[in-house]
Design an enzyme around this catalytic site. Structure first.
Site, PDB file in Angstrom:
ATOM      1  CG  HIS A  10      -1.925   1.645   0.960  1.00 34.73           C
ATOM      2  ND1 HIS A  10      -3.271   1.275   0.648  1.00 34.73           N
ATOM      3  CD2 HIS A  10      -0.740   2.825   1.819  1.00 34.73           C
ATOM      4  CE1 HIS A  10      -3.407   2.609   1.542  1.00 34.73           C
ATOM      5  NE2 HIS A  10      -2.556   3.258   2.121  1.00 34.73           N
ATOM      6  CD  GLU A  11       1.688   3.791   3.254  1.00 30.74           C
ATOM      7  OE1 GLU A  11       2.351   4.990   3.662  1.00 30.74           O
ATOM      8  OE2 GLU A  11       0.343   4.252   3.928  1.00 30.74           O
ATOM      9  CG  HIS A  54       0.451   5.867  -0.983  1.00 30.55           C
ATOM     10  ND1 HIS A  54      -0.274   6.484  -1.465  1.00 30.55           N
ATOM     11  CD2 HIS A  54      -0.302   6.333   0.389  1.00 30.55           C
ATOM     12  CE1 HIS A  54      -1.504   6.375  -0.755  1.00 30.55           C
ATOM     13  NE2 HIS A  54      -0.795   6.334   0.639  1.00 30.55           N
ATOM     14  CE1 TYR A  57      -3.831  10.812   0.108  1.00 32.38           C
ATOM     15  CE2 TYR A  57      -3.352  12.100   2.268  1.00 32.38           C
ATOM     16  CZ  TYR A  57      -3.132  10.520   1.613  1.00 32.38           C
ATOM     17  OH  TYR A  57      -3.035   9.795   2.608  1.00 32.38           O
ATOM     18  CD  GLU A  63      -4.162   6.885   1.459  1.00 29.83           C
ATOM     19  OE1 GLU A  63      -4.730   5.207   1.719  1.00 29.83           O
ATOM     20  OE2 GLU A  63      -3.754   7.499   1.997  1.00 29.83           O
ATOM     21  CG  ASP A  72      -8.604  11.184   6.327  1.00 24.59           C
ATOM     22  OD1 ASP A  72      -7.415  11.467   5.863  1.00 24.59           O
ATOM     23  OD2 ASP A  72      -8.520   9.604   6.074  1.00 24.59           O
ATOM     24  CG  HIS A 115      -7.508   7.314   4.707  1.00 23.02           C
ATOM     25  ND1 HIS A 115      -6.750   8.695   5.167  1.00 23.02           N
ATOM     26  CD2 HIS A 115      -5.875   6.673   5.103  1.00 23.02           C
ATOM     27  CE1 HIS A 115      -4.620   8.198   4.929  1.00 23.02           C
ATOM     28  NE2 HIS A 115      -5.331   6.996   4.587  1.00 23.02           N
TER      29      HIS A 115
END
Length: 358
Positions: free
Chosen positions: A176-177, A180, A191, A200, A273, A278
């Site tokens: 996942h990270e 990005h 974002y 995301e 957020d 998210h």
């Protein structure tokens, strides 16, 4: 507007645990739960601000040995030793034997699994397409309840042991990270709002595909959970998010209930957020799940290929909304597979979550 790096990419600070989860946890009457959550929130806010104010600073790592894009990953792992100075002390480089630290070894394996999916499934050499070294730092801070990608590298906390466990335990979190970073080097999705939720969702999609690829799982065999294994035994829940059934990953006295929507009619309008990136990612997440399971087989092949085509194809605007992305996936399906089952399945998946494709 976030500043761009010298390469034209806007460096983004992206965490796996959403701020609203940590905010809820920080309000607990139990100081053992509230304290680490509050410190994590404060630290993340400071890092996010620094990231928005600064251009990319290169992490000191060795380039690929031959100066060209390689079919082999170039991984470097560091140990922060519960401090916050990045990258930390170098503890393992590419090709070196496993260390005695399980966190280092898990991070090393996860970085490699992500590299392998990109190369074997999509012919891409690392997240930038040119063999970029993959950097990870473990044991960041004390009882740090998160993992993040800061535009340069991955960073893993150990968790507080009460709500969250070591963030290297979930390979899809690593995928996942790093995704990005893939997004940063390709569509560079802003974002915020729907483009941020797409950002995301892309990370959840390819994080899940890294997990499925590494386990040899078909779409039907996969659990479609993000962060399974991260929650401590006391937590009533199975993961951070569910792509199959957004809103069902946890329902806990301390964390509350998973707030993700699964359809556009439940889209969450919020200023928190970054406009709910998210939260609302649950909508495109479910669309991908519906497509992958409708097509069957390995999700990284047809469904994943279409998402990859759109992300890297050059037509996805930085401020794209869900409908923009959906239309491009339909076009990608027709371009790659013609007017067949794939295009029909894409149309149906978006229709089921209420995103228009016309």
């Amino acid at each position: 507007m976030q500043p761009q790096s010298p390469h034209g990419f806007r460096p983004v600070f992206c965490t796996i645990v959403p701020p609203q989860v940590l905010d809820k946890l920080s309000q607990s009457d139990n100081p053992d739960l509230a304290g680490p959550a509050r410190r994590t929130l404060e630290g993340d806010a400071a890092r996010r601000t620094r990231r928005q104010m600064a251009t990319v600073v290169t992490v000191p790592v060795a380039p690929a040995s031959d100066g060209e894009a390689s079919d082999k990953p170039e991984r470097v792992l560091y140990d922060c030793r519960n401090g916050t100075q990045l990258p930390g002390t170098k503890v393992r480089a590419e090709g070196q034997e496993p260390t005695k630290d399980a966190s280092v070894n898990r991070a090393y394996a996860g970085l490699g699994a992500t590299f392998e999916l990109l190369l074997k499934a999509y012919g891409r050499r690392s997240i930038d397409g040119n063999g970029l070294p993959l950097i990870g730092s473990v044991h960041y801070d004390e009882k740090y309840n998160n993992a993040f990608f800061d535009g340069e590298q991955m960073v893993f906390g150990d968790g507080d042991g009460e709500i969250f466990l070591d963030f290297t335990v979930a390979i899809d979190v690593i995928g996942h990270e790093l995704t990005h970073g893939l997004t940063q080097y390709t569509a560079n999705l802003s974002y915020y709002g729907q483009s941020g939720a797409l950002n995301e969702s892309m990370s959840d999609v390819f994080g899940s595909l890294v997990k499925q690829y590494s386990l040899g799982q078909s779409a039907d065999q996969a659990d479609w959970l993000i962060g399974a294994g991260l929650l401590a035994p006391r937590v009533q829940g199975v993961a951070l998010r569910s792509m199959k059934a957004p809103g069902t990953a946890y329902d806990d006295d301390v964390l509350g209930k998973d707030p993700q929507p699964a359809k556009m009619e439940d889209y969450v309008h919020t200023s928190e957020d970054n406009g709910g990136v998210h939260l609302n990612s649950g909508i495109p997440n479910r669309a991908f799940y519906l497509l992958a399971t409708a097509l069957g087989g390995n999700a990284w092949e047809r469904a994943g290929q279409l998402w990859f085509d759109v992300l890297t194809g050059g037509q996805l605007a930085v401020d794209a909304d869900f409908a923009d992305f959906a239309r491009l996936t339909v076009a990608a399906a027709r371009s790659r597979f013609g007017e067949g089952d794939e295009a029909e399945a894409v149309l149906k998946a978006w229709s089921e979550v209420g995103v228009p494709t016309a």
